[in-house]
Design a protein around this motif. Structure first.
Motif, PDB file in Angstrom:
ATOM      1  N   MET A  38       0.838  -1.209   0.000  1.00 48.55           N
ATOM      2  CA  MET A  38       0.000   0.000   0.000  1.00 48.55           C
ATOM      3  C   MET A  38       0.867   1.251   0.000  1.00 48.55           C
ATOM      4  O   MET A  38       1.860   1.340   0.715  1.00 48.55           O
ATOM      5  CB  MET A  38      -0.924   0.014   1.227  1.00 48.55           C
ATOM      6  CG  MET A  38      -1.989  -1.068   1.188  1.00 48.55           C
ATOM      7  SD  MET A  38      -3.139  -0.941   2.579  1.00 48.55           S
ATOM      8  CE  MET A  38      -4.226   0.379   2.009  1.00 48.55           C
ATOM      9  N   HIS A  39       0.440   2.205  -0.821  1.00 49.44           N
ATOM     10  CA  HIS A  39       1.050   3.530  -0.843  1.00 49.44           C
ATOM     11  C   HIS A  39      -0.002   4.511  -0.348  1.00 49.44           C
ATOM     12  O   HIS A  39      -1.191   4.359  -0.660  1.00 49.44           O
ATOM     13  CB  HIS A  39       1.475   3.857  -2.279  1.00 49.44           C
ATOM     14  CG  HIS A  39       2.031   5.239  -2.438  1.00 49.44           C
ATOM     15  ND1 HIS A  39       2.901   5.805  -1.533  1.00 49.44           N
ATOM     16  CD2 HIS A  39       1.841   6.182  -3.399  1.00 49.44           C
ATOM     17  CE1 HIS A  39       3.217   7.024  -1.940  1.00 49.44           C
ATOM     18  NE2 HIS A  39       2.586   7.277  -3.059  1.00 49.44           N
ATOM     19  N   PHE A  40       0.453   5.484   0.428  1.00 47.70           N
ATOM     20  CA  PHE A  40      -0.466   6.458   1.021  1.00 47.70           C
ATOM     21  C   PHE A  40      -0.151   7.803   0.373  1.00 47.70           C
ATOM     22  O   PHE A  40       0.616   8.615   0.904  1.00 47.70           O
ATOM     23  CB  PHE A  40      -0.300   6.446   2.546  1.00 47.70           C
ATOM     24  CG  PHE A  40      -0.483   5.057   3.107  1.00 47.70           C
ATOM     25  CD1 PHE A  40      -1.752   4.553   3.361  1.00 47.70           C
ATOM     26  CD2 PHE A  40       0.607   4.208   3.303  1.00 47.70           C
ATOM     27  CE1 PHE A  40      -1.935   3.251   3.825  1.00 47.70           C
ATOM     28  CE2 PHE A  40       0.439   2.907   3.769  1.00 47.70           C
ATOM     29  CZ  PHE A  40      -0.832   2.429   4.027  1.00 47.70           C
ATOM     30  N   HIS A  41      -0.720   7.985  -0.800  1.00 48.77           N
ATOM     31  CA  HIS A  41      -0.266   9.023  -1.728  1.00 48.77           C
ATOM     32  C   HIS A  41      -0.445  10.433  -1.182  1.00 48.77           C
ATOM     33  O   HIS A  41      -1.544  10.841  -0.827  1.00 48.77           O
ATOM     34  CB  HIS A  41      -1.014   8.873  -3.059  1.00 48.77           C
ATOM     35  CG  HIS A  41      -0.351   9.595  -4.174  1.00 48.77           C
ATOM     36  ND1 HIS A  41       0.197   8.962  -5.262  1.00 48.77           N
ATOM     37  CD2 HIS A  41      -0.122  10.916  -4.362  1.00 48.77           C
ATOM     38  CE1 HIS A  41       0.726   9.860  -6.067  1.00 48.77           C
ATOM     39  NE2 HIS A  41       0.543  11.063  -5.552  1.00 48.77           N
ATOM     40  N   GLY A  42       0.667  11.151  -1.164  1.00 48.44           N
ATOM     41  CA  GLY A  42       0.647  12.557  -0.767  1.00 48.44           C
ATOM     42  C   GLY A  42       0.962  12.784   0.696  1.00 48.44           C
ATOM     43  O   GLY A  42       1.289  13.910   1.084  1.00 48.44           O
ATOM     44  N   TYR A  45      -6.152  12.913   0.395  1.00 50.07           N
ATOM     45  CA  TYR A  45      -5.035  12.049   0.012  1.00 50.07           C
ATOM     46  C   TYR A  45      -5.656  10.730  -0.454  1.00 50.07           C
ATOM     47  O   TYR A  45      -6.873  10.576  -0.427  1.00 50.07           O
ATOM     48  CB  TYR A  45      -4.106  11.831   1.216  1.00 50.07           C
ATOM     49  CG  TYR A  45      -3.534  13.123   1.777  1.00 50.07           C
ATOM     50  CD1 TYR A  45      -2.246  13.533   1.458  1.00 50.07           C
ATOM     51  CD2 TYR A  45      -4.285  13.952   2.620  1.00 50.07           C
ATOM     52  CE1 TYR A  45      -1.714  14.722   1.954  1.00 50.07           C
ATOM     53  CE2 TYR A  45      -3.772  15.140   3.119  1.00 50.07           C
ATOM     54  CZ  TYR A  45      -2.477  15.515   2.787  1.00 50.07           C
ATOM     55  OH  TYR A  45      -1.968  16.689   3.279  1.00 50.07           O
ATOM     56  N   TRP A  46      -4.836   9.760  -0.846  1.00 47.03           N
ATOM     57  CA  TRP A  46      -5.461   8.488  -1.231  1.00 47.03           C
ATOM     58  C   TRP A  46      -4.494   7.329  -1.093  1.00 47.03           C
ATOM     59  O   TRP A  46      -3.273   7.527  -1.000  1.00 47.03           O
ATOM     60  CB  TRP A  46      -6.061   8.563  -2.632  1.00 47.03           C
ATOM     61  CG  TRP A  46      -5.129   8.721  -3.793  1.00 47.03           C
ATOM     62  CD1 TRP A  46      -4.307   9.788  -4.041  1.00 47.03           C
ATOM     63  CD2 TRP A  46      -4.929   7.796  -4.873  1.00 47.03           C
ATOM     64  NE1 TRP A  46      -3.628   9.577  -5.217  1.00 47.03           N
ATOM     65  CE2 TRP A  46      -3.980   8.376  -5.750  1.00 47.03           C
ATOM     66  CE3 TRP A  46      -5.468   6.544  -5.199  1.00 47.03           C
ATOM     67  CZ2 TRP A  46      -3.556   7.733  -6.922  1.00 47.03           C
ATOM     68  CZ3 TRP A  46      -5.043   5.915  -6.374  1.00 47.03           C
ATOM     69  CH2 TRP A  46      -4.093   6.509  -7.209  1.00 47.03           C
ATOM     70  N   TYR A  47      -5.053   6.119  -1.041  1.00 47.54           N
ATOM     71  CA  TYR A  47      -4.209   4.913  -0.904  1.00 47.54           C
ATOM     72  C   TYR A  47      -4.457   3.983  -2.081  1.00 47.54           C
ATOM     73  O   TYR A  47      -5.545   3.954  -2.655  1.00 47.54           O
ATOM     74  CB  TYR A  47      -4.476   4.190   0.426  1.00 47.54           C
ATOM     75  CG  TYR A  47      -5.906   3.775   0.682  1.00 47.54           C
ATOM     76  CD1 TYR A  47      -6.790   4.587   1.390  1.00 47.54           C
ATOM     77  CD2 TYR A  47      -6.395   2.531   0.233  1.00 47.54           C
ATOM     78  CE1 TYR A  47      -8.099   4.198   1.641  1.00 47.54           C
ATOM     79  CE2 TYR A  47      -7.701   2.127   0.483  1.00 47.54           C
ATOM     80  CZ  TYR A  47      -8.548   2.971   1.186  1.00 47.54           C
ATOM     81  OH  TYR A  47      -9.838   2.579   1.433  1.00 47.54           O
ATOM     82  N   HIS A  48      -3.411   3.247  -2.433  1.00 46.35           N
ATOM     83  CA  HIS A  48      -3.508   2.300  -3.550  1.00 46.35           C
ATOM     84  C   HIS A  48      -2.309   1.361  -3.518  1.00 46.35           C
ATOM     85  O   HIS A  48      -1.301   1.679  -2.891  1.00 46.35           O
ATOM     86  CB  HIS A  48      -3.588   3.058  -4.880  1.00 46.35           C
ATOM     87  CG  HIS A  48      -2.368   3.877  -5.212  1.00 46.35           C
ATOM     88  ND1 HIS A  48      -1.276   3.359  -5.859  1.00 46.35           N
ATOM     89  CD2 HIS A  48      -2.071   5.186  -4.975  1.00 46.35           C
ATOM     90  CE1 HIS A  48      -0.363   4.306  -6.016  1.00 46.35           C
ATOM     91  NE2 HIS A  48      -0.818   5.428  -5.483  1.00 46.35           N
ATOM     92  N   PRO A  49      -2.381   0.217  -4.219  1.00 46.81           N
ATOM     93  CA  PRO A  49      -1.228  -0.688  -4.281  1.00 46.81           C
ATOM     94  C   PRO A  49      -0.127  -0.062  -5.132  1.00 46.81           C
ATOM     95  O   PRO A  49      -0.416   0.701  -6.057  1.00 46.81           O
ATOM     96  CB  PRO A  49      -1.769  -1.949  -4.974  1.00 46.81           C
ATOM     97  CG  PRO A  49      -3.245  -1.773  -5.066  1.00 46.81           C
ATOM     98  CD  PRO A  49      -3.524  -0.307  -4.979  1.00 46.81           C
ATOM     99  N   HIS A  50       1.104  -0.371  -4.819  1.00 45.43           N
ATOM    100  CA  HIS A  50       2.209   0.234  -5.571  1.00 45.43           C
ATOM    101  C   HIS A  50       3.366  -0.755  -5.731  1.00 45.43           C
ATOM    102  O   HIS A  50       4.508  -0.453  -5.377  1.00 45.43           O
ATOM    103  CB  HIS A  50       2.677   1.516  -4.872  1.00 45.43           C
ATOM    104  CG  HIS A  50       3.374   2.479  -5.776  1.00 45.43           C
ATOM    105  ND1 HIS A  50       4.461   2.125  -6.544  1.00 45.43           N
ATOM    106  CD2 HIS A  50       3.125   3.785  -6.061  1.00 45.43           C
ATOM    107  CE1 HIS A  50       4.855   3.176  -7.244  1.00 45.43           C
ATOM    108  NE2 HIS A  50       4.057   4.194  -6.972  1.00 45.43           N
ATOM    109  N   ILE A  51       3.070  -1.939  -6.247  1.00 50.22           N
ATOM    110  CA  ILE A  51       4.129  -2.898  -6.558  1.00 50.22           C
ATOM    111  C   ILE A  51       4.677  -2.516  -7.937  1.00 50.22           C
ATOM    112  O   ILE A  51       3.940  -2.548  -8.923  1.00 50.22           O
ATOM    113  CB  ILE A  51       3.578  -4.341  -6.605  1.00 50.22           C
ATOM    114  CG1 ILE A  51       2.954  -4.745  -5.264  1.00 50.22           C
ATOM    115  CG2 ILE A  51       4.681  -5.312  -7.053  1.00 50.22           C
ATOM    116  CD1 ILE A  51       3.915  -5.163  -4.196  1.00 50.22           C
TER     117      ILE A  51
HETATM  118 CU   LIG Z   1       0.262   7.096  -5.733  1.00 49.01          CU
END
Ligand SMILES: [Cu+2]
Length: 362
Positions: free
Chosen positions: A129-133, A171-177
């Motif tokens: 998980m990435h917690f963008h921003g 902000y937002w979260y998403h997978p980041h492999i």
């Molecule tokens: Cu991102």
């Protein structure tokens, strides 16, 4: 290079090669809304006493069009909730990867010794998980996306400390492999994070009805139709598909003439959007109070901000805009939220003009 191409090919086929038990044509574990339906607010989870504890299962499914979906769902079935926190809070996430392992699928060691974070080997079903921003630590168990690998059947815990001086906003979260993140983001495994308190910096939003709108992109189903510009990707609004070429828009129900506070994330992997609100074809003023999680005119998110009024807002993938809109008056016949055409040059994806939603009276 060969290996990278192999990975890319394999990930585009992920839906086809995952064992059938995990897939369901009705949306299964990752339910999706019907075209033309009402835009619903994503479910909300709030921190209490400075902590937000959440368990996420990472699932896959097929949508009604046969596209591969991915999702973060709580054990209670809450999909992609908005995580509400205050500056200084901690988000604890127990993430379990429920994707079935692919027997004999490719696997690559990406970390060893003290560098291992989760699993050392990347597979086609890895997630993180990435917690963008967010201005959070890039260390293992926080916002680390380079080496963090959570593989099928594994559980991994995140402890994300939101700093006390995090600007209030979206902000937002998403997978980041790396190598497969485009496919998982386009599968829809994403949600919003709201750092509370924007009304202290931008008092104009205080007390306004708030709407969280998430634009995602996904695989296009229809082939090119002569005379209608073809986008590289289809898009959805809060999981309501607005597919090429008919673009059956989602429906936003709003009181006539009243102000609302819209918080929009472009949670696409590849699609650029250029938002515009059209009332009988006329662009409406959008009073911007925040961009990419920072209140406008307040660079540190601490001092009073200023409102920027525009008639369109260009949002690249991962961009966020927060703005005040006024609902259509009684005289308006046709109210639409659209994205304008983006001319990104010869090497760009095709991002034609298309509607996202029509606004109807509630
Ligand atoms: Cu991102």
């Amino acid at each position: 290079m060969k290996r990278i191409v192999g990975w890319l090919f394999a990930t585009f086929c992920l839906g086809a090669i995952l064992p059938g038990g995990a897939m369901a044509a009705d949306g299964g574990k990752c339910p999706r809304a019907a075209a033309g339906s009402d835009v619903k607010r994503p479910p909300d989870l709030y921190s209490t006493n400075g902590v937000l504890n959440v368990s996420f299962d990472y699932w896959t499914a097929l949508d009604a069009e046969g596209r591969t979906s991915f999702c973060f769902v709580t054990p209670g079935g809450v999909e992609s909730p908005t995580l509400h926190v205050n500056p200084g809070d901690t988000i604890n996430i127990a993430l379990t990867n429920r994707l079935p392992q692919i027997p004999g699928g490719p696997s690559e060691i990406v970390a060893s010794g003290s560098k291992v974070c989760g699993s050392p080997a990347m597979t086609l079903t890895s997630v993180n998980m990435h917690f963008h921003g967010t201005n959070t630590s890039p260390k293992c168990h926080s916002d680390e996306v380079i080496r963090t690998l959570v593989n099928s059947g594994q559980t991994f815990t995140y402890t994300l400390k939101i700093p006390k001086d995090e600007p209030p906003g979206l902000y937002w979260y998403h997978p980041h492999i790396h190598g497969i993140s485009s496919v998982s983001v386009q599968g829809g495994a994403s949600g919003a994070i709201v750092v509370e308190g924007i009304q202290n910096i931008q008092p104009a939003v205080a007390g306004l009805p708030e709407r969280i709108l998430i634009v995602r992109d996904q695989a296009r189903v229809a082939h090119h139709v002569k005379g209608i510009p073809t986008p590289n990707w289809d898009i959805s609004l809060n999981y309501i598909p607005v597919d090429y070429p008919d673009y059956n828009p989602a429906v936003i129900k709003m009181k006539r003439g009243t102000q609302e506070f819209w918080r929009v994330a472009n949670a696409s992997a590849n699609t650029i959007i250029d938002l515009q609100l059209l009332y009988d074809g006329k662009p409406q003023p959008l009073q911007i109070v925040g961009l990419d999680g920072v209140p406008t005119g307040s660079h540190d998110g601490k001092h009073q901000g200023t409102i920027i009024t525009q008639k369109n807002i260009l949002l690249p993938p991962a961009g966020r805009a927060e703005f005040i809109v006024t609902g259509p008056s009684r005289r308006v016949q046709d109210a639409q939220l659209v994205t304008r055409k983006i001319d990104g040059g010869p090497a760009s994806d095709s991002n034609p003009a298309r509607p996202l939603a029509v606004i109807e009276e509630t």
